[in-house]
Write a protein that holds these residues in place. Structure first.
Motif, PDB file in Angstrom:
ATOM      1  N   LEU A 239      -6.696   6.175   0.677  1.00  0.00           N
ATOM      2  CA  LEU A 239      -6.692   5.844   2.105  1.00  0.00           C
ATOM      3  C   LEU A 239      -7.039   4.377   2.338  1.00  0.00           C
ATOM      4  CD1 LEU A 239      -8.245   8.972   3.854  1.00  0.00           C
ATOM      5  CD2 LEU A 239      -5.976   7.984   4.226  1.00  0.00           C
ATOM      6  N   THR A 240      -7.863   3.809   1.461  1.00  0.00           N
ATOM      7  CA  THR A 240      -8.173   2.386   1.590  1.00  0.00           C
ATOM      8  C   THR A 240      -6.926   1.536   1.365  1.00  0.00           C
ATOM      9  OG1 THR A 240     -10.446   2.767   0.876  1.00  0.00           O
ATOM     10  CG2 THR A 240      -9.643   0.514   0.727  1.00  0.00           C
ATOM     11  N   HIS A 241      -6.014   1.990   0.507  1.00  0.00           N
ATOM     12  CA  HIS A 241      -4.755   1.259   0.323  1.00  0.00           C
ATOM     13  C   HIS A 241      -3.930   1.230   1.609  1.00  0.00           C
ATOM     14  CE1 HIS A 241      -5.078   0.174  -3.810  1.00  0.00           C
ATOM     15  NE2 HIS A 241      -5.084   1.403  -4.266  1.00  0.00           N
ATOM     16  N   VAL A 242      -4.034   2.275   2.426  1.00  0.00           N
ATOM     17  CA  VAL A 242      -3.366   2.256   3.727  1.00  0.00           C
ATOM     18  C   VAL A 242      -3.963   1.148   4.594  1.00  0.00           C
ATOM     19  CG1 VAL A 242      -2.935   3.558   5.845  1.00  0.00           C
ATOM     20  CG2 VAL A 242      -2.791   4.703   3.631  1.00  0.00           C
ATOM     21  N   LEU A 243      -5.284   1.025   4.561  1.00  0.00           N
ATOM     22  CA  LEU A 243      -5.962   0.012   5.379  1.00  0.00           C
ATOM     23  C   LEU A 243      -5.664  -1.394   4.888  1.00  0.00           C
ATOM     24  CD1 LEU A 243      -9.475   1.671   5.925  1.00  0.00           C
ATOM     25  CD2 LEU A 243      -7.399   1.869   7.310  1.00  0.00           C
ATOM     26  N   THR A 244      -5.700  -1.609   3.562  1.00  0.00           N
ATOM     27  CA  THR A 244      -5.448  -2.956   3.043  1.00  0.00           C
ATOM     28  C   THR A 244      -4.017  -3.394   3.341  1.00  0.00           C
ATOM     29  OG1 THR A 244      -4.922  -2.028   0.857  1.00  0.00           O
ATOM     30  CG2 THR A 244      -7.185  -2.786   1.228  1.00  0.00           C
ATOM     31  N   LYS A 245      -3.079  -2.479   3.291  1.00  0.00           N
ATOM     32  CA  LYS A 245      -1.697  -2.813   3.644  1.00  0.00           C
ATOM     33  C   LYS A 245      -1.606  -3.188   5.111  1.00  0.00           C
ATOM     34  CE  LYS A 245       2.979  -0.872   3.839  1.00  0.00           C
ATOM     35  NZ  LYS A 245       3.640  -1.974   3.135  1.00  0.00           N
ATOM     36  N   LEU A 246      -2.251  -2.399   5.957  1.00  0.00           N
ATOM     37  CA  LEU A 246      -2.223  -2.661   7.393  1.00  0.00           C
ATOM     38  C   LEU A 246      -2.881  -3.994   7.726  1.00  0.00           C
ATOM     39  CD1 LEU A 246      -1.561  -1.501  10.230  1.00  0.00           C
ATOM     40  CD2 LEU A 246      -3.813  -0.415  10.193  1.00  0.00           C
ATOM     41  N   ALA A 247      -3.958  -4.326   7.021  1.00  0.00           N
ATOM     42  CA  ALA A 247      -4.720  -5.532   7.355  1.00  0.00           C
ATOM     43  C   ALA A 247      -4.172  -6.792   6.710  1.00  0.00           C
ATOM     44  CB  ALA A 247      -6.182  -5.350   6.935  1.00  0.00           C
ATOM     45  N   GLY A 248      -3.555  -6.680   5.513  1.00  0.00           N
ATOM     46  CA  GLY A 248      -3.265  -7.902   4.780  1.00  0.00           C
ATOM     47  C   GLY A 248      -1.896  -8.067   4.185  1.00  0.00           C
ATOM     48  N   GLU A 249      -1.042  -7.051   4.208  1.00  0.00           N
ATOM     49  CA  GLU A 249       0.264  -7.243   3.587  1.00  0.00           C
ATOM     50  C   GLU A 249       1.151  -8.075   4.487  1.00  0.00           C
ATOM     51  OE1 GLU A 249       3.872  -4.356   2.451  1.00  0.00           O
ATOM     52  OE2 GLU A 249       2.074  -4.074   1.216  1.00  0.00           O
ATOM     53  N   GLY A 250       1.589  -9.224   3.970  1.00  0.00           N
ATOM     54  CA  GLY A 250       2.370 -10.160   4.751  1.00  0.00           C
ATOM     55  C   GLY A 250       3.862 -10.009   4.546  1.00  0.00           C
ATOM     56  N   PRO A 251       4.632 -10.946   5.090  1.00  0.00           N
ATOM     57  CA  PRO A 251       6.095 -10.846   5.015  1.00  0.00           C
ATOM     58  C   PRO A 251       6.668 -11.206   3.658  1.00  0.00           C
ATOM     59  CG  PRO A 251       5.451 -12.843   6.180  1.00  0.00           C
ATOM     60  CD  PRO A 251       4.184 -12.079   5.923  1.00  0.00           C
ATOM     61  N   TYR A 252       5.862 -11.784   2.765  1.00  0.00           N
ATOM     62  CA  TYR A 252       6.406 -12.293   1.499  1.00  0.00           C
ATOM     63  C   TYR A 252       5.919 -11.557   0.271  1.00  0.00           C
ATOM     64  CZ  TYR A 252       7.356 -16.075   4.766  1.00  0.00           C
ATOM     65  OH  TYR A 252       7.767 -16.781   5.852  1.00  0.00           O
ATOM     66  N   GLY A 253       5.214 -10.455   0.425  1.00  0.00           N
ATOM     67  CA  GLY A 253       4.805  -9.719  -0.757  1.00  0.00           C
ATOM     68  C   GLY A 253       3.486  -9.009  -0.583  1.00  0.00           C
ATOM     69  N   ASP A 254       3.019  -8.402  -1.685  1.00  0.00           N
ATOM     70  CA  ASP A 254       1.801  -7.615  -1.679  1.00  0.00           C
ATOM     71  C   ASP A 254       0.566  -8.497  -1.832  1.00  0.00           C
ATOM     72  OD1 ASP A 254       3.401  -5.373  -1.535  1.00  0.00           O
ATOM     73  OD2 ASP A 254       3.406  -5.053  -3.696  1.00  0.00           O
TER      74      ASP A 254
END
Length: 500
Positions: A239-254
């Protein structure tokens, strides 16, 4: 007196006829703007390979073609599947789309938006109103528990589902402040009872995935988590991976793996019980990994626990040294599209090597010597773009590694000494591996066949097995034996002389 009444009757009849003619004209003048009448759409789940969609359509005489349009929510692109049209008294349309295709994989539990598109012979186009349908594993009867932004779907044990819900809500509450998240999206967690039930659920992406151990869980979409081994630390991690994606995944990669996995490992709460021994041994013997080499997750059995433990330790160091606000800023900077080097410099005034050496100093290690990290060149080439990577296999493996956000990638019973020694051997042989020539197509095909054979031997049989024919030979043998015994008794009776 009769004439006015007759006149009114004629006027009424004339008005009725005119109204009828207007109605007929409206029907005859139906166009793409009005659209055909879709009387019902049915989804047939051909698990795990495809879904067949059928519908009955009225007023379809002028339709030239039909297309099924759908997009996986919340981030999928629009996909089109041409439909077959069967004209008759009632027109039937049929479309089929894959669910386990390497290019288009739809995970169980995914919601997708769909609609029909019709093209008339005149060239006009009509689309039905969009609707939502959820794709599920049809082998089980799913139930769900929902609280706040979290939904937990289950079929086996309600008590386990309640634990997953409770631990998940607690993880969301604890980790969100570190990431600067004030609002969340609705999140779904699908819980299978065990890894055997979860066969055919996970996406088979590559040779590396085929060789790996079935993971305890993984985030499969921006709002969807799969749990294959329902334990508290697995659901908190994923579930933390859901949060990190929501908070920090940008347009150019992971995000860099050390940040993404480090935050998820911290969320487990008891991560030191699993990772602490290997990490401490690596620190004591100066066998820790370089920060540059940790921008992609390690799948080497000897260094998995070191990677996860060290990732958590680096994130914990940043939180302890610079505070939550700086961590919020770091995720926001990645969200804007910054590279690792630029984000660290903007937020902390550090380079990757600088952060690496600062963390090493915090655990009592000397700065890393310049040029000591043999993976630096490879990592920089991959970050710069795939066109400069000379070894296609290495680039593919790193891309696959970034897609596999999982927690149980190796046996947890590895001894710390063996793990650290293996990690040292892996780093020391990195240069030799990079100089190895790519395998030929024949060798790749042979390797894939070998992996598939091993997987077929390891996996269990189909979930629904056809019962074997009833063994009629056994009852027949019993009947024949009884007849033989009866004949013997009668023969004895006949041959026995009678007493007068």
């Amino acid at each position: 007196m009769r004439r006015p009444g007759l006149l009114l009757l004629v006027v009424a009849l004339t008005g009725f006829v005119c109204a009828g003619l207007v109605g007929v004209a409206a029907i005859d003048a139906q166009s793409a703007e009005d659209g055909p009448t879709v009387q019902g759409t049915r989804f047939e789940n051909s698990w795990p390979d495809s879904v067949v969609v059928t519908a009955l359509v009225g007023d379809a005489g002028e339709i030239e073609s039909a297309t099924f349009l759908y997009a996986i929510l919340p981030e999928g692109a629009l996909t089109r599947e041409a439909a077959e049209i069967d004209q008759g008294d009632v027109t039937r349309i049929r479309a089929e789309f894959p669910t386990r295709n390497p290019r288009l994989w739809i995970p169980a539990g995914a919601d997708f938006e769909w609609r029909w598109e019709f093209v008339y012979t005149s060239g006009e186009t009509f689309e039905t109103e969009p609707q939502i349908w959820r794709y599920e594993d049809p082998r089980f009867e799913w139930q769900s528990l929902t609280e706040g932004d979290l939904e937990v779907a289950w079929y086996h044990d309600r008590g386990v589902a309640e634990t997953m819900l409770r631990e998940g809500l607690q993880a969301l509450e604890e980790i969100s402040p570190f990431l600067g998240l004030e609002e969340l999206i609705p999140i779904k967690v699908y819980v299978w009872a065990n890894t055997e039930d979860a066969r055919q659920v996970e996406r088979i992406q590559s040779e590396r995935f085929e060789e790996s151990v079935l993971t305890g869980g993984t985030r499969v979409l921006a709002d969807l988590v799969h749990i294959y081994q329902p334990t508290r630390w697995v659901v908190r991690h994923e579930l933390t991976h859901v949060l990190t994606k929501l908070a920090g995944e940008g347009p150019y990669g992971d995000l860099p793996a050390w940040l993404d996995e480090g935050m998820a490992t911290l969320a487990e709460g008891d991560w030191l019980e699993r990772r602490g021994g290997a990490l401490q041994y690596a620190i004591n013997n100066d066998l820790v990994l370089s920060l540059r080499s940790m921008e992609s997750p390690s799948n080497v059995p000897g260094s998995v626990d070191i990677f996860y433990g060290q990732s958590a330790a680096v994130v914990l160091y940043l939180l302890g040294e610079y505070g939550n606000e700086k961590m919020n800023e770091l995720f926001a900077t990645f969200k804007e599209g910054s590279s690792v080097e630029d984000a660290l410099d903007k937020v902390y005034g550090l380079t990757r090597d600088g952060l690496d050496n600062d963390w090493r100093a915090s655990v009592g290690l000397a700065p890393r010597e310049q040029g000591e990290d043999r993976s630096t060149t490879i990592e920089d080439e991959v970050i710069a773009g795939p066109e400069v990577a000379e070894d296609e296999q290495s680039s593919n493996e790193q891309t696959e590694s970034q897609a596999e956000r999982s927690t149980g990638e190796a046996d947890q019973a590895q001894q710390p000494a063996r793990q650290a020694e293996q990690a040292s051997q892996d780093e020391s042989s990195e240069t030799d591996r990079q100089s190895t020539a790519s395998r030929t197509e024949g060798e790749i095909a042979e390797r894939k066949a070998e992996i598939q054979q091993r997987q077929d031997q390891r996996r269990s049989g189909p979930v629904f097995e056809v019962p074997a024919p009833f063994p009629w030979e056994y009852p027949l043998i019993g009947i024949a034996g009884g007849l033989v015994l009866l004949s013997g008794l009668l023969l004895v009776r006949v041959l026995t002389p009678r007493r007068d």
